[in-house]
Design a protein around this motif. Structure first.
Motif, short mmCIF file in Angstrom:
data_model
loop_
_atom_site.label_atom_id
_atom_site.label_comp_id
_atom_site.label_asym_id
_atom_site.label_seq_id
_atom_site.Cartn_x
_atom_site.Cartn_y
_atom_site.Cartn_z
N ILE A 206 -6.56 -2.13 4.99
CA ILE A 206 -5.28 -3.15 5.11
C ILE A 206 -6.06 -4.59 5.56
O ILE A 206 -5.82 -5.56 5.09
N LEU B 19 -5.83 2.20 -2.30
CA LEU B 19 -6.10 1.65 -0.98
C LEU B 19 -5.47 2.52 0.23
O LEU B 19 -4.63 3.12 -0.03
N LYS C 122 -4.59 2.93 4.54
CA LYS C 122 -4.03 2.33 5.89
C LYS C 122 -5.30 1.56 6.55
O LYS C 122 -5.20 0.27 6.99
N THR D 103 -3.09 -2.10 -5.54
CA THR D 103 -3.26 -1.46 -4.33
C THR D 103 -3.60 0.06 -4.68
O THR D 103 -3.47 0.83 -3.62
N ASP E 28 2.49 1.44 -3.51
CA ASP E 28 1.56 1.73 -4.31
C ASP E 28 1.97 0.55 -5.53
O ASP E 28 2.14 0.81 -6.65
N GLN F 65 0.76 -1.22 0.03
CA GLN F 65 -0.06 0.04 -0.22
C GLN F 65 0.91 1.37 0.18
O GLN F 65 0.75 2.13 -0.76
#
Length: 285
Positions: free
Chosen positions: A225, A220, A222, A217, A180, A177
Motif C-alpha cells: 500500500i 495488491l 497490505k 488493485t 479489490d 485493496q
C-alpha cells in the motif's frame, strides 16, 4: 494591489449560494429517500450548486477524461485545495457516488443536514476505530451496489499556491485493496488563482480537472500500500505540473507564486523563440 472589498462581497455571495443549495439539497434528499433513490441526492444537489456558481460567480470547470468515471465501482482520489473543491465535485460528481467528511460538518445548519440526509460518510477523527468502521460500511455499499466513493487522501485542504500536493493518508488505498476495486486518480489545477483567503483572492475563471486512468488493485497486498499510494501521488503531482494553474480573470488579487510562474514561463518561451529565430537565420545564411 488587490480589491479587498470585492473579495469580501464575493465571499458573502458564495456562502449565500452554498446555503441556498444546501436547502435545496436537504429537500431533494428527503424526496429521494422517500422514493428509494438516496444515491441520487448528492448528484442532483451537486448539479444545482455547479450551475449556481457558474452563472452567479463566473467560475466554470473544464473536465478532461470524464468518461473514465462511467465504470463503477471505484474509489476516486483527488487533491484537496480549498472550498472550490466543492464546485469541482458539483461539476463532475457521478451518479451513485458519495463522499467522506469530518464528523463536525454533520452539525453545521443546512449544509450538515443535507450531507446527513444524502448519505455522506462522516469520519470521527477522534476515534480511529469508528472511522475504520464507517469506511468499511462505505466499502460494502460501493461493492454491493456498484457505486463510487470520493476521498481526498491529503486529509485536509492544502491551500497551496504552488504546484504541489500534500503527503497522502493511506485509508483510501487500503479500502481499494480490501475491496479489490480500482483507484481513479483525479487532478485539479491549482485554484489559488481563483480563491485564496491568505492573499484575498476570489476571481472569476476556469478550473481544469483531469481524470487519470483507473489503477487496478488486483494482486495488491497490505504491504504494497505505501509504495502503491506514493506512485499514484507522484503521477498526480506530475499531472498537476502539466495542467498548472486555473485560468483567472483577475478582479481581486493573484498569489505571488502564480505571478512568478507566469513570468518564468514567459521568459522560457521568449528564450526558445530567440533560439529558434537564431537557428533559422543561421540556415538562411
Amino acid at each position: 494591489m488587490g480589491n479587498p472589498v470585492l473579495y469580501y462581497m464575493r465571499c458573502v455571495t458564495a456562502v449565500a449560494i452554498l446555503m441556498l443549495c444546501a436547502v435545496y439539497g436537504t429537500i431533494a434528499s428527503i424526496v429521494c429517500n422517500i422514493i428509494g433513490k438516496q444515491h441520487l441526492s448528492q448528484w442532483t444537489t451537486a448539479r444545482c450548486y455547479y450551475y449556481a456558481m457558474k452563472f452567479g460567480m463566473g467560475i466554470d470547470v473544464k473536465v478532461i477524461g470524464e468518461e473514465k468515471l462511467d465504470n463503477k465501482p471505484f474509489i476516486a482520489v483527488s487533491n484537496h485545495q480549498s472550498a472550490l473543491d466543492i464546485l469541482m465535485l458539483a461539476r463532475m460528481f457521478p451518479k451513485g457516488c458519495t463522499v467522506t467528511a469530518k464528523k463536525s460538518l454533520k452539525y453545521v445548519p443546512l449544509l450538515g443536514w443535507f450531507m446527513a440526509a444524502s448519505g455522506t460518510f462522516f469520519l470521527d477523527r477522534s476515534s480511529r476505530q469508528k472511522s475504520v468502521d464507517t469506511l468499511n460500511r462505505g466499502l460494502r455499499q460501493v461493492k454491493e451496489k456498484k457505486r463510487a466513493l470520493w476521498i481526498f487522501p491529503e486529509g485536509t485542504r492544502s491551500y497551496a499556491t504552488d504546484l504541489s500536493i500534500l503527503p497522502f493518508k493511506k485509508g483510501a488505498f487500503h479500502l481499494a485493496q480490501q475491496g479489490d476495486i480500482p483507484i481513479v486518480p483525479i487532478v485539479v489545477s491549482n485554484t489559488s488563482t481563483l480563491m485564496n483567503p491568505k492573499n484575498k483572492v476570489f476571481n472569476r475563471g476556469v478550473m481544469t480537472v483531469k481524470v487519470l486512468d483507473p489503477v487496478s488493485t488486483d494482486g495488491l497486498t497490505k504491504e504494497d500500500i505505501g509504495a502503491f499510494s506514493e506512485k499514484i501521488r507522484e503521477s498526480m503531482v506530475e499531472t498537476l505540473q502539466e495542467i498548472g494553474y486555473s485560468k483567472p480573470v483577475n478582479e481581486t488579487n493573484l498569489p505571488q507564486d502564480y505571478i512568478d510562474y507566469v513570468t518564468k514561463k514567459r521568459v522560457a518561451e521568449e528564450s526558445e523563440d530567440s533560439k529558434s529565430k537564431g537557428a533559422s537565420t543561421g540556415v538562411s545564411a
